[in-house]
Design an enzyme around this catalytic site. Structure first.
Site, short mmCIF file in Angstrom:
data_model
loop_
_atom_site.label_atom_id
_atom_site.label_comp_id
_atom_site.label_asym_id
_atom_site.label_seq_id
_atom_site.Cartn_x
_atom_site.Cartn_y
_atom_site.Cartn_z
N ARG A 198 18.25 62.15 -57.59
CA ARG A 198 17.93 63.59 -57.46
C ARG A 198 16.96 63.78 -56.31
NH1 ARG A 198 14.11 67.15 -59.01
NH2 ARG A 198 14.77 69.21 -59.69
N LYS A 250 7.59 63.49 -54.50
CA LYS A 250 6.61 63.67 -55.58
C LYS A 250 5.22 63.16 -55.20
CE LYS A 250 9.68 64.41 -59.43
NZ LYS A 250 10.34 63.91 -60.63
C1 7PJ Z 1 13.02 66.03 -62.18
C2 7PJ Z 1 13.86 66.98 -62.73
C3 7PJ Z 1 13.30 64.65 -62.41
C4 7PJ Z 1 15.21 65.37 -63.69
C5 7PJ Z 1 12.27 67.96 -61.67
C6 7PJ Z 1 10.33 67.91 -58.86
C7 7PJ Z 1 9.96 68.45 -60.18
N1 7PJ Z 1 14.95 66.67 -63.48
N2 7PJ Z 1 13.36 68.20 -62.41
N3 7PJ Z 1 14.40 64.39 -63.17
N4 7PJ Z 1 12.04 66.66 -61.50
N5 7PJ Z 1 16.26 65.02 -64.42
O1 7PJ Z 1 11.46 67.96 -58.39
O2 7PJ Z 1 9.37 67.41 -58.20
O3 7PJ Z 1 12.62 63.71 -61.98
S1 7PJ Z 1 11.29 69.25 -61.05
#
Ligand code: 7PJ
Length: 403
Positions: A381, A346
């Site tokens: 994640r 990020k």
């Molecule tokens: C996240 C997400 C996160 C959860 C994205 C990216 C943007 N879902 N979906 N948590 N980020 N739960 O991956 O940079 O931080 S999309």
């Protein structure tokens, strides 16, 4: 005589140490409940209650920080900080049983907060009688079914390569595959329902068919219809970046399928969230949001134990907010629910390291997981599954070692 400072991860390891150096079982039991000081922030405390609480706390060897205006008997509601060991709490609770001004209710609240805070093992229910065990850290691998994703740049947007990448991630240690069809990067435009369905559903069907029941599949969507069709296609978990806010039908879908749901914090929408976000105290605001969202979700028929919380790094946050969320990650444990963290590649990592290319942010991404890990995060994640899996393995081996 020689003096050393010793540290113990928790009450159980202190107890074990005390037994090993010759304390009696009863002695080890009592002493281990004095080995750790807890700090409880109690808000909404009446002036009279605050003063009684301080006196009672001091009388059992604990203490309570009370604002000057409250100790000067100015009328109002105050935030106090109770400082006590487990042993002192037990004695304090006995006294509070007899006290007025709302203090009778305090022991149950403190006990619940502490019990939740110390909870470290979770089991979520999945479709078809399967389970998602979350005592050890679990890697959630990101599978983008988006042509415009900022870090995967459309590489995985064909069905075949998506399935291959899912298979690879499972081999690399991913327990969960998170399939998303709409980029939620700052400023991104929403994708129409049918387009999102077209991207996501075939991928979920294919992954489920080719990889069988083993991988847990989550669907990264805030649209109820996408979630419903994904669950029909074999998904197990709904990952809603809006925390059930954007689509009024979402909570009902989650409730009727009985699946786990990730409730993420976001301030605003992906389109506007990075336009001057501001918090007095991001962590407190996110905790208040979680409290409200849990109440909403359970009110809509979602089981509390099926909720996963995520502070939503980068979703309507400044650099300082993202850093504070990581630094104070453990505070989110107050709900006794599993915590998810998503920092992978990020922009705040880029801001700290100066690395512009998201793919080059692996080292920074891994470093950002350390405070979350020690704060009790259970689901990580990430894009870089293999590296994260190994990284967490080592942290876990150290944590589990019995010295
Ligand atoms: C996240 C997400 C996160 C959860 C994205 C990216 C943007 N879902 N979906 N948590 N980020 N739960 O991956 O940079 O931080 S999309």
């Amino acid at each position: 005589m020689k003096v050393r400072v010793r540290e113990f991860k928790d009450k159980a390891s202190l107890r074990e140490y005390l037994l090993s150096v010759g304390n009696t079982p009863r002695g080890a039991q009592i002493l281990s409940s004095k080995g750790r000081v807890y700090l409880f922030e109690v808000s909404g405390v009446d002036t009279r209650a605050a003063n009684i609480l301080k006196q009672d706390a001091i009388s059992v060897g604990a203490d309570c920080a009370v604002p000057r205006r409250a100790s000067s008997f100015e009328k109002g509601r105050w935030t106090v900080l109770l400082i006590a060991t487990e042993r002192e709490l037990a004695k304090l609770f006995e006294k509070l049983k007899e006290q007025p001004f709302g203090l009778k209710e305090l022991p149950a609240r403190v006990e619940a907060a502490l019990k939740n805070y110390l909870k470290d093992s979770f089991t979520l229910k999945l479709p078809r009688g399967r389970e998602l065990p979350l005592s050890k850290p679990a890697v959630m691998g990101i599978l983008n079914a988006t042509p415009d994703s900022f870090s995967d740049g459309g590489l995985f947007n064909t069905l075949e390569s998506a399935v291959k990448r899912a298979e690879e991630m499972v081999e690399e240690g991913a327990l969960i595959i998170d399939v998303g069809g709409e980029s939620t990067r700052p400023g991104a435009e929403p994708v129409p329902l049918e387009e999102e369905v077209r991207r996501v559903i075939p991928v979920i069907e294919a992954v489920r068919e080719r990889l069988g029941d083993k991988p847990v599949i989550s669907v990264d969507t805030y649209k109820a219809e996408v979630a419903r069709r994904a669950l029909e296609a074999g998904a197990d978990v709904v990952n809603d970046i809006s925390g059930l806010q954007f689509d009024p039908e979402m909570a009902g879908v989650v409730a009727s399928y009985g699946v786990p749901v990730v409730i993420m914090h976001i301030k605003g929408t992906p389109k506007n969230m990075q336009k001057e976000p501001y918090y007095e105290d991001a962590v407190s605001e996110i905790i208040d949001y979680f409290e409200e969202r849990i109440e909403f979700a359970t009110g809509q028929g979602i089981e509390r134990e099926q909720i996963i919380l995520d502070p939503g790094i980068g979703f309507g946050k400044r650099l300082i907010d993202n850093l504070c969320i990581l630094k104070r990650f453990g505070e989110f444990r107050v709900f006794g629910l599993p915590l998810l963290i998503g920092t992978s590649r990020k922009s705040f990592i880029g801001a700290v390291t100066g690395v512009k290319e998201p793919r080059e942010r692996l080292a920074g991404s891994l470093a950002s997981l350390v405070p979350a890990y020690y704060g009790g995060a259970k689901i990580f994640r990430v894009h870089d599954v293999k590296e994260t899996y190994h990284f967490l393995k080592v942290l876990e081996a150290v944590e589990e070692s019995r010295c």
